[in-house]
Design a protein around this motif. Structure first.
Motif, PDB file in Angstrom:
ATOM      1  N   UNK A 118      77.704  -3.528  49.228  1.00 23.05           N
ATOM      2  CA  UNK A 118      78.470  -2.980  48.024  1.00 23.05           C
ATOM      3  C   UNK A 118      79.609  -1.763  48.641  1.00 23.05           C
ATOM      4  N   UNK A 119      78.415  -0.780  49.256  1.00 26.08           N
ATOM      5  CA  UNK A 119      79.097   0.726  49.887  1.00 26.08           C
ATOM      6  C   UNK A 119      78.915   0.740  50.770  1.00 26.08           C
ATOM      7  N   UNK A 120      79.776  -0.776  51.431  1.00 26.64           N
ATOM      8  CA  UNK A 120      80.120  -0.623  52.906  1.00 26.64           C
ATOM      9  C   UNK A 120      81.721  -0.695  52.765  1.00 26.64           C
ATOM     10  N   UNK A 121      82.285   0.766  53.923  1.00 23.69           N
ATOM     11  CA  UNK A 121      83.397   0.385  54.453  1.00 23.69           C
ATOM     12  C   UNK A 121      83.837  -0.919  54.580  1.00 23.69           C
ATOM     13  N   UNK A 122      83.102  -1.885  55.436  1.00 27.24           N
ATOM     14  CA  UNK A 122      83.728  -2.992  55.968  1.00 27.24           C
ATOM     15  C   UNK A 122      83.063  -4.348  54.661  1.00 27.24           C
ATOM     16  N   UNK A 123      82.503  -4.107  53.406  1.00 26.47           N
ATOM     17  CA  UNK A 123      82.542  -5.518  52.507  1.00 26.47           C
ATOM     18  C   UNK A 123      83.313  -4.936  51.542  1.00 26.47           C
ATOM     19  N   UNK A 124      83.493  -5.548  49.967  1.00 25.74           N
ATOM     20  CA  UNK A 124      84.551  -5.199  49.335  1.00 25.74           C
ATOM     21  C   UNK A 124      84.629  -3.615  48.959  1.00 25.74           C
ATOM     22  N   UNK A 125      84.198  -2.954  49.417  1.00 25.89           N
ATOM     23  CA  UNK A 125      84.433  -1.528  49.639  1.00 25.89           C
ATOM     24  C   UNK A 125      85.781  -0.627  50.353  1.00 25.89           C
ATOM     25  N   UNK A 126      85.712  -2.002  50.921  1.00 22.79           N
ATOM     26  CA  UNK A 126      86.897  -2.113  52.395  1.00 22.79           C
ATOM     27  C   UNK A 126      88.099  -1.652  51.512  1.00 22.79           C
ATOM     28  N   UNK A 127      87.969  -2.845  50.331  1.00 25.74           N
ATOM     29  CA  UNK A 127      90.289  -2.285  50.078  1.00 25.74           C
ATOM     30  C   UNK A 127      89.614  -1.351  48.208  1.00 25.74           C
ATOM     31  N   UNK A 128      88.631  -0.268  48.236  1.00 26.33           N
ATOM     32  CA  UNK A 128      88.929   0.667  47.350  1.00 26.33           C
ATOM     33  C   UNK A 128      89.566   1.398  47.725  1.00 26.33           C
ATOM     34  N   UNK A 129      90.578   2.040  46.632  1.00 25.51           N
ATOM     35  CA  UNK A 129      91.767   3.667  47.311  1.00 25.51           C
ATOM     36  C   UNK A 129      91.189   4.685  47.564  1.00 25.51           C
ATOM     37  N   UNK A 130      89.539   5.190  48.199  1.00 23.64           N
ATOM     38  CA  UNK A 130      89.130   6.053  48.752  1.00 23.64           C
ATOM     39  C   UNK A 130      89.339   5.422  49.940  1.00 23.64           C
ATOM     40  N   UNK A 131      88.953   4.022  50.217  1.00 22.96           N
ATOM     41  CA  UNK A 131      88.840   3.579  51.901  1.00 22.96           C
ATOM     42  C   UNK A 131      89.880   3.072  52.529  1.00 22.96           C
ATOM     43  N   UNK A 132      90.732   3.049  51.115  1.00 27.52           N
ATOM     44  CA  UNK A 132      92.421   2.352  52.129  1.00 27.52           C
ATOM     45  C   UNK A 132      92.840   4.205  52.055  1.00 27.52           C
ATOM     46  N   UNK A 133      93.308   4.713  51.577  1.00 26.52           N
ATOM     47  CA  UNK A 133      93.701   6.260  51.879  1.00 26.52           C
ATOM     48  C   UNK A 133      92.845   6.518  53.092  1.00 26.52           C
ATOM     49  N   UNK A 134      90.989   6.807  53.500  1.00 24.00           N
ATOM     50  CA  UNK A 134      90.886   7.493  54.573  1.00 24.00           C
ATOM     51  C   UNK A 134      91.281   6.225  55.808  1.00 24.00           C
TER      52      UNK A 134
END
Length: 200
Positions: A118-134
């Motif tokens: 879940x911490x991966x940029x390419x798992x469910x973490x891909x849709x977190x606000x921080x990852x999208x902003x990145x």
């Protein structure tokens, strides 16, 4: 900082200590793989105790996440270099996605992004606000005049989210049999690229 361990060369600062821990973890991953690398392996690699490592990172997954993050930063620099001269927004996004799908699974540090749950940029973490902003900041580095393409700064977050969702699927669930770059590019040209004409 204590003067023992660290191969006889103790770090001069906490920042240096953290970086050396990250570098040692990367070497351990190269040898043992991500799932078999332990905090004890990292400590042994550095010639320090586990407690020394714990002073800088709470758990091994935090260190592995930093290894992946640093690999991602280097990757983004190469992606932007690859896109130089590609000013059309649709072409830049399609070519950028093809580059990601081709490159990420073949490089050890980048492949960690696919293995961190879940911490991966390419798992469910891909849709977190921080990852999208990145992702939006990464798009801003593309050699594209987004405003001229009818895509405002706020729109880049939406574009980044769509790209991250598509990359998540393409990377974690590749086609069977594998899809070559020509077919992938054609797929993206057909179904993703036209969205940029709408924006204009």
């Amino acid at each position: 900082m204590a003067r023992h361990g660290w191969g006889g060369r103790p770090p001069a600062s906490d920042a240096e200590a953290r970086q050396r821990i990250v570098d040692a973890t990367a070497r351990c991953i190269d040898r043992h793989g991500v799932t078999k690398t332990t905090l004890s392996d990292v400590a042994n690699e550095l010639g320090v105790t586990r407690q020394t490592v714990y002073r800088h990172f709470d758990r091994i997954s935090d260190i592995i996440g930093e290894v992946a993050a640093q690999g991602a930063e280097s990757f983004v620099d190469r992606l932007i270099a690859h896109l130089q001269g590609v000013g059309d927004p649709a072409e830049a996004v399609v070519e950028g996605m093809v580059f990601c799908v081709r490159t990420i699974p073949t490089e050890p540090r980048l492949s960690l992004l696919l293995q961190l749950g879940d911490s991966s940029a390419f798992s469910r973490g891909a849709t977190t606000a921080d990852t999208i902003a990145y992702g939006a900041k990464m798009l801003q580095r593309f050699p594209v005049d987004w405003a001229a393409a009818g895509i405002g700064e706020d729109d880049l977050n939406g574009l980044a989210e769509i790209i991250m969702r598509l990359l998540t699927s393409l990377l974690q669930h590749p086609s069977r049999p594998p899809q070559d770059e020509t077919r992938l590019r054609a797929l993206l040209d057909r179904w993703l690229a036209p969205a940029f004409n709408t924006a204009r």
